[in-house]
Each structure stands twice: as structure tokens, then as C-alpha cells.
Design a protein around this motif. Structure first.
Motif, PDB file in Angstrom:
ATOM      1  N   TYR A  58       5.472  10.141  -8.540  1.00 34.74           N
ATOM      2  CA  TYR A  58       4.695   8.896  -8.428  1.00 34.74           C
ATOM      3  C   TYR A  58       4.543   8.226  -9.787  1.00 34.74           C
ATOM      4  O   TYR A  58       4.817   7.042  -9.961  1.00 34.74           O
ATOM      5  CB  TYR A  58       3.312   9.202  -7.839  1.00 34.74           C
ATOM      6  CG  TYR A  58       2.382   8.009  -7.865  1.00 34.74           C
ATOM      7  CD1 TYR A  58       2.479   7.001  -6.915  1.00 34.74           C
ATOM      8  CD2 TYR A  58       1.405   7.873  -8.867  1.00 34.74           C
ATOM      9  CE1 TYR A  58       1.651   5.893  -6.947  1.00 34.74           C
ATOM     10  CE2 TYR A  58       0.571   6.766  -8.908  1.00 34.74           C
ATOM     11  CZ  TYR A  58       0.700   5.786  -7.947  1.00 34.74           C
ATOM     12  OH  TYR A  58      -0.118   4.688  -7.990  1.00 34.74           O
ATOM     13  N   GLY A  92       4.817  -4.239  -2.664  1.00 37.45           N
ATOM     14  CA  GLY A  92       3.485  -4.806  -2.918  1.00 37.45           C
ATOM     15  C   GLY A  92       3.049  -4.623  -4.356  1.00 37.45           C
ATOM     16  O   GLY A  92       2.505  -5.540  -4.981  1.00 37.45           O
TER      17      GLY A  92
ATOM     18  N   VAL B  85       2.871  -0.907   7.854  1.00 36.65           N
ATOM     19  CA  VAL B  85       3.491  -1.405   6.612  1.00 36.65           C
ATOM     20  C   VAL B  85       2.751  -2.604   6.007  1.00 36.65           C
ATOM     21  O   VAL B  85       2.762  -2.786   4.787  1.00 36.65           O
ATOM     22  CB  VAL B  85       4.995  -1.771   6.785  1.00 36.65           C
ATOM     23  CG1 VAL B  85       5.846  -0.525   6.927  1.00 36.65           C
ATOM     24  CG2 VAL B  85       5.213  -2.738   7.941  1.00 36.65           C
ATOM     25  N   GLY B  86       2.110  -3.404   6.850  1.00 41.18           N
ATOM     26  CA  GLY B  86       1.334  -4.533   6.306  1.00 41.18           C
ATOM     27  C   GLY B  86       0.188  -4.032   5.442  1.00 41.18           C
ATOM     28  O   GLY B  86      -0.084  -4.556   4.351  1.00 41.18           O
ATOM     29  N   VAL B  88       0.076  -1.071   3.986  1.00 42.34           N
ATOM     30  CA  VAL B  88       0.644  -0.388   2.816  1.00 42.34           C
ATOM     31  C   VAL B  88       1.073  -1.421   1.762  1.00 42.34           C
ATOM     32  O   VAL B  88       0.883  -1.202   0.560  1.00 42.34           O
ATOM     33  CB  VAL B  88       1.823   0.514   3.231  1.00 42.34           C
ATOM     34  CG1 VAL B  88       2.540   1.081   2.007  1.00 42.34           C
ATOM     35  CG2 VAL B  88       1.327   1.641   4.125  1.00 42.34           C
ATOM     36  N   PHE B  89       1.619  -2.551   2.217  1.00 45.05           N
ATOM     37  CA  PHE B  89       1.924  -3.630   1.281  1.00 45.05           C
ATOM     38  C   PHE B  89       0.654  -4.039   0.532  1.00 45.05           C
ATOM     39  O   PHE B  89       0.660  -4.209  -0.697  1.00 45.05           O
ATOM     40  CB  PHE B  89       2.507  -4.845   2.034  1.00 45.05           C
ATOM     41  CG  PHE B  89       2.700  -6.049   1.157  1.00 45.05           C
ATOM     42  CD1 PHE B  89       3.887  -6.232   0.460  1.00 45.05           C
ATOM     43  CD2 PHE B  89       1.690  -6.982   0.998  1.00 45.05           C
ATOM     44  CE1 PHE B  89       4.058  -7.329  -0.376  1.00 45.05           C
ATOM     45  CE2 PHE B  89       1.850  -8.084   0.163  1.00 45.05           C
ATOM     46  CZ  PHE B  89       3.038  -8.260  -0.523  1.00 45.05           C
ATOM     47  N   GLU B  90      -0.443  -4.181   1.267  1.00 40.37           N
ATOM     48  CA  GLU B  90      -1.701  -4.616   0.652  1.00 40.37           C
ATOM     49  C   GLU B  90      -2.264  -3.553  -0.296  1.00 40.37           C
ATOM     50  O   GLU B  90      -2.841  -3.884  -1.334  1.00 40.37           O
ATOM     51  CB  GLU B  90      -2.696  -4.997   1.748  1.00 40.37           C
ATOM     52  CG  GLU B  90      -2.200  -6.234   2.512  1.00 40.37           C
ATOM     53  CD  GLU B  90      -3.035  -6.642   3.713  1.00 40.37           C
ATOM     54  OE1 GLU B  90      -2.918  -7.803   4.136  1.00 40.37           O
ATOM     55  OE2 GLU B  90      -3.791  -5.809   4.246  1.00 40.37           O
ATOM     56  N   GLY B  92      -0.392  -1.490  -2.101  1.00 46.62           N
ATOM     57  CA  GLY B  92       0.405  -1.630  -3.320  1.00 46.62           C
ATOM     58  C   GLY B  92       0.035  -2.876  -4.111  1.00 46.62           C
ATOM     59  O   GLY B  92      -0.090  -2.827  -5.340  1.00 46.62           O
ATOM     60  N   PHE B  93      -0.165  -3.979  -3.396  1.00 48.17           N
ATOM     61  CA  PHE B  93      -0.503  -5.239  -4.063  1.00 48.17           C
ATOM     62  C   PHE B  93      -1.842  -5.124  -4.789  1.00 48.17           C
ATOM     63  O   PHE B  93      -1.955  -5.499  -5.967  1.00 48.17           O
ATOM     64  CB  PHE B  93      -0.536  -6.369  -3.023  1.00 48.17           C
ATOM     65  CG  PHE B  93      -0.813  -7.722  -3.608  1.00 48.17           C
ATOM     66  CD1 PHE B  93       0.111  -8.342  -4.436  1.00 48.17           C
ATOM     67  CD2 PHE B  93      -2.004  -8.380  -3.342  1.00 48.17           C
ATOM     68  CE1 PHE B  93      -0.144  -9.599  -4.984  1.00 48.17           C
ATOM     69  CE2 PHE B  93      -2.274  -9.633  -3.883  1.00 48.17           C
ATOM     70  CZ  PHE B  93      -1.344 -10.243  -4.711  1.00 48.17           C
ATOM     71  N   HIS B  95      -3.306  -2.444  -5.821  1.00 46.81           N
ATOM     72  CA  HIS B  95      -3.144  -1.518  -6.951  1.00 46.81           C
ATOM     73  C   HIS B  95      -2.436  -2.213  -8.118  1.00 46.81           C
ATOM     74  O   HIS B  95      -2.810  -2.023  -9.281  1.00 46.81           O
ATOM     75  CB  HIS B  95      -2.371  -0.285  -6.496  1.00 46.81           C
ATOM     76  CG  HIS B  95      -2.259   0.779  -7.545  1.00 46.81           C
ATOM     77  ND1 HIS B  95      -3.358   1.368  -8.133  1.00 46.81           N
ATOM     78  CD2 HIS B  95      -1.172   1.342  -8.138  1.00 46.81           C
ATOM     79  CE1 HIS B  95      -2.950   2.250  -9.038  1.00 46.81           C
ATOM     80  NE2 HIS B  95      -1.633   2.255  -9.056  1.00 46.81           N
ATOM     81  N   GLY B  96      -1.445  -3.034  -7.793  1.00 46.76           N
ATOM     82  CA  GLY B  96      -0.745  -3.791  -8.839  1.00 46.76           C
ATOM     83  C   GLY B  96      -1.674  -4.756  -9.567  1.00 46.76           C
ATOM     84  O   GLY B  96      -1.486  -5.035 -10.760  1.00 46.76           O
ATOM     85  N   LEU B  97      -2.671  -5.270  -8.842  1.00 44.69           N
ATOM     86  CA  LEU B  97      -3.660  -6.163  -9.463  1.00 44.69           C
ATOM     87  C   LEU B  97      -4.726  -5.387 -10.236  1.00 44.69           C
ATOM     88  O   LEU B  97      -5.609  -5.985 -10.851  1.00 44.69           O
ATOM     89  CB  LEU B  97      -4.354  -7.018  -8.393  1.00 44.69           C
ATOM     90  CG  LEU B  97      -3.503  -8.048  -7.639  1.00 44.69           C
ATOM     91  CD1 LEU B  97      -4.352  -8.754  -6.583  1.00 44.69           C
ATOM     92  CD2 LEU B  97      -2.887  -9.075  -8.594  1.00 44.69           C
ATOM     93  N   MET B 148       3.980   8.076  -2.433  1.00 46.76           N
ATOM     94  CA  MET B 148       3.518   6.907  -3.196  1.00 46.76           C
ATOM     95  C   MET B 148       2.119   6.486  -2.717  1.00 46.76           C
ATOM     96  O   MET B 148       1.320   5.976  -3.500  1.00 46.76           O
ATOM     97  CB  MET B 148       4.501   5.737  -3.061  1.00 46.76           C
ATOM     98  CG  MET B 148       5.894   6.001  -3.617  1.00 46.76           C
ATOM     99  SD  MET B 148       5.939   6.503  -5.372  1.00 46.76           S
ATOM    100  CE  MET B 148       5.440   5.000  -6.216  1.00 46.76           C
ATOM    101  N   ILE B 149       1.845   6.707  -1.438  1.00 44.73           N
ATOM    102  CA  ILE B 149       0.538   6.351  -0.869  1.00 44.73           C
ATOM    103  C   ILE B 149      -0.517   7.376  -1.291  1.00 44.73           C
ATOM    104  O   ILE B 149      -1.552   7.038  -1.871  1.00 44.73           O
ATOM    105  CB  ILE B 149       0.633   6.273   0.672  1.00 44.73           C
ATOM    106  CG1 ILE B 149       1.558   5.124   1.085  1.00 44.73           C
ATOM    107  CG2 ILE B 149      -0.744   6.155   1.309  1.00 44.73           C
ATOM    108  CD1 ILE B 149       1.831   5.042   2.580  1.00 44.73           C
ATOM    109  N   CYS B 152      -1.103   7.522  -5.124  1.00 45.22           N
ATOM    110  CA  CYS B 152      -1.785   6.327  -5.640  1.00 45.22           C
ATOM    111  C   CYS B 152      -3.299   6.522  -5.550  1.00 45.22           C
ATOM    112  O   CYS B 152      -4.041   6.166  -6.467  1.00 45.22           O
ATOM    113  CB  CYS B 152      -1.359   5.106  -4.831  1.00 45.22           C
ATOM    114  SG  CYS B 152      -2.299   3.614  -5.188  1.00 45.22           S
TER     115      CYS B 152
END
Lengths: 196, 196
Positions: A58, A92, B85-86, B88-90, B92-93, B95-97, B148-149, B152
Motif C-alpha cells: 500500500y 479516486g 466502486v462508487g 471506493v472512488f469516494e 480514494g478521492f 484520502h487524496g484530498l 488498498m482499502i 488506507c
């Protein structure tokens, strides 16, 4: 000239010949003047620090995405109607970091068609919405996957590339990947970019 | 006192009574001193601008995540062995923020157990890795979902909460959600925070 680095996400990491596929992707990147960064999953040695292997993978993948200038995500459906969740997490995450993201899938059907195959009990409710056996509605926007995925790409002018691929080559065919490289090349170095 | 805003991601938006579930989640948020932001999916009226509905939903959800101080993601398996997946996208997003993210699932099994149910052809290769009928390996780290989930969340000291829930209540039970609220309350306002 600095070559932009591309993070190469996808369920490709789970293939028996993942390292070979990764090398093929890196060679295509090089052909288009990019440097490909393939996920760390298959390159791990024994963990000297005693850190659990999944945490190590990760951490290395997150570091690679941060280093990358852009990402190309393989969004081919994986063990169900939708894309691999690990790859979607990375989509994402890269988008949250403000990196340009490109995506392709080696299956051309709409999400709703694949959910219908996966959930035999699908039926239409009084409002005209498809619902599965749990009563959960199915998005029907003509998208390849959940709207958060498709709209993240298309909203930025980067359509999710769909390529018809034989079942046996579903996780190996690289035409969609190469189309993403062409899109990235055009966006980052094309006439529009040069004129700006 | 400013109440932190929590983005409430999950496949809950697909339920026939999504708005009621959203209101129940918002009430629990309020009980713990937070403000819940439920995704826009079910609150859309006719698009006056002519913007496609899926793009409008995407844009509003992205804006809500940007406004939020943290996110709680429902990672209950959805139409397959993995999470929606929607959502999971959120994850990741957000976390990226750099937003703190918390997650729960209403199914307690490990990913590998659910993949085995989903892929009858699963078998172990010479290296001791589980592989499905496509030869794709299955992660076996004792995680609830793709590494990854899980990593994180757990890597940031926020374990993915697993709650045993009856099949019929899988997408409605809010005990895991409430446990995430308690974790968020402790992390944001607990003695460790106050002492720092």
C-alpha cells in the motif's frame, strides 16, 4: 526533456505473468515518451522491517502515485459487474491529488447490462428504475461503470475508452491502454497544449 | 462551536428508501455533534442547465466531499465480493484530498472467503497463492477487501469496522456506521487530541 511518469493501475497485478504485462506496458509508455510506474505488488521481497506485506505494498503504491504526473487505470470489470476496487481507489486517489487520469476497459457493455447478467432477479419498478433482488436501483446512464468513475473521466474531457476484446485476452489486451497513451500524449503535448 | 461535516458515502443511495436512510444517518451524526452530508444522487430535480444528470450528480458529490471535514464510507460488499466502486472512488478521492476517512462493512468475512463463494473454480497454485479461473491471484492478507482499502484505513489507525448483520438488513443496519462516528469523535475531540 523530462518524461512524464504514468502510474499504471489495474487488476493486471493479479495475473500470473503480471511482471511481463507490466514490462509490456512500460515499453509502450517509453514508445510514447513516457515513463511507466507499475504497482509494487509483485516486486516485493521479504519485509526487513517486519511491516506487514499488505501495508508495505500500500505504502509503495501510494508513494508511486504521488510521484506520478498522471495515471492510466485499467477499469475492465473484475469478479463482478464493476471494475477492480483497488484500481478504482487509485483512480479516486490520483484525482484527489489533482493528477490527470485516463481509463480504459476491455469490455464494451454498459453497466446495466452486466448487472442484469449478474443479478437474475433484476426488474423495473413503477418509476422505471431497474432494481436488483435487494431492491437496490441500478444506474442506467449508458455508462461503462458507476457514474463516479465515468464522469470523473469524461467530465475532464477524457472518455473512458471501451475496446471489444475476446474473453481469453480480457486482462492482457493493451489496445485500450495504448489509446489512453495517445490521448495523454495529445493532451500534454498536442497543438492545443502548445498554443496555450 | 463549529460542527465538523461528514460525507456519508455508500451504496445506501441505491435503496428504495435512500432518503430515509440518509436522514437516519444525519440524525446519528447530529447526536455525535457532527453534520452529515448525504450524497446528492436522490435529491436531484430536473436539470435546468441541460447538463446530463450523471454529470450533475458527480459534480455535486465531488463538491460535497471537498466541503466535508471527514468521510465515513459504507464498504459493505455490493453485487460481488467487493465494496461498491462508487463508494471506493469516494474513499480514494477523500484520502487524496487529505481528509480523515473511516469505513465499515456489514459483512464480517475476509475477501478471500467471498471470492471463493463467487468463483467456484478457485484453486491454489504451486506457490500457495489462490487463483481464480482466469488465473488471477486472490489477495489473502486477512483483509475485508482489497488491500488498498483496508490499509488506507488501518494504516491511519482507523480499522475497517466489520459488523455481523442479517442478510435482510445488510444495507440498512447502522451499528458499524455509529461505531465510525464514535471513532471520529474520539480522534477529533478525545483526550489525545485535547492534550496536543
Amino acid at each position: 526533456m523530462t518524461r512524464e511518469r504514468i502510474y499504471l493501475a489495474g487488476p493486471d497485478v493479479f495475473l500470473p505473468d503480471a511482471i511481463e504485462i507490466g514490462n509490456n506496458k512500460k515499453a509502450l509508455c517509453q514508445h510514447y515518451g513516457f515513463v511507466g510506474l507499475f504497482p509494487f505488488d509483485n516486486e516485493v521481497g521479504p519485509s526487513l522491517s517486519g511491516e506487514p506485506l499488505d501495508h508495505l505494498i500500500y505504502r509503495e503504491n501510494i508513494a508511486m502515485i504521488r510521484q506520478a504526473d498522471l495515471a492510466i487505470i485499467n477499469l475492465t470489470p473484475f469478479r463482478g459487474p464493476s471494475a477492480d476496487v483497488g484500481s478504482v481507489f487509485e483512480l479516486g486517489f490520483a484525482h484527489g491529488l489533482g493528477k490527470p487520469v485516463f481509463g480504459y476497459t476491455n469490455v464494451t457493455s454498459d453497466l446495466v447490462e452486466r448487472v442484469a447478467e449478474h443479478c437474475p432477479g433484476l426488474r423495473m419498478d413503477a418509476d422505471g428504475l431497474w432494481r436488483d433482488e435487494d431492491g437496490m436501483s441500478v444506474e442506467n446512464f449508458g455508462n461503462a461503470d458507476n457514474l463516479m468513475i465515468d464522469a470523473c473521466l469524461s467530465g475532464a474531457g477524457r472518455p473512458l475508452i471501451r475496446v471489444p476484446v475476446a474473453r481469453s485476452e480480457r486482462y492482457r489486451d493493451l489496445r485500450g491502454f495504448e489509446e489512453c497513451l495517445r490521448l495523454a500524449d495529445r493532451e500534454l503535448r498536442g497543438p492545443l497544449r502548445r498554443a496555450s
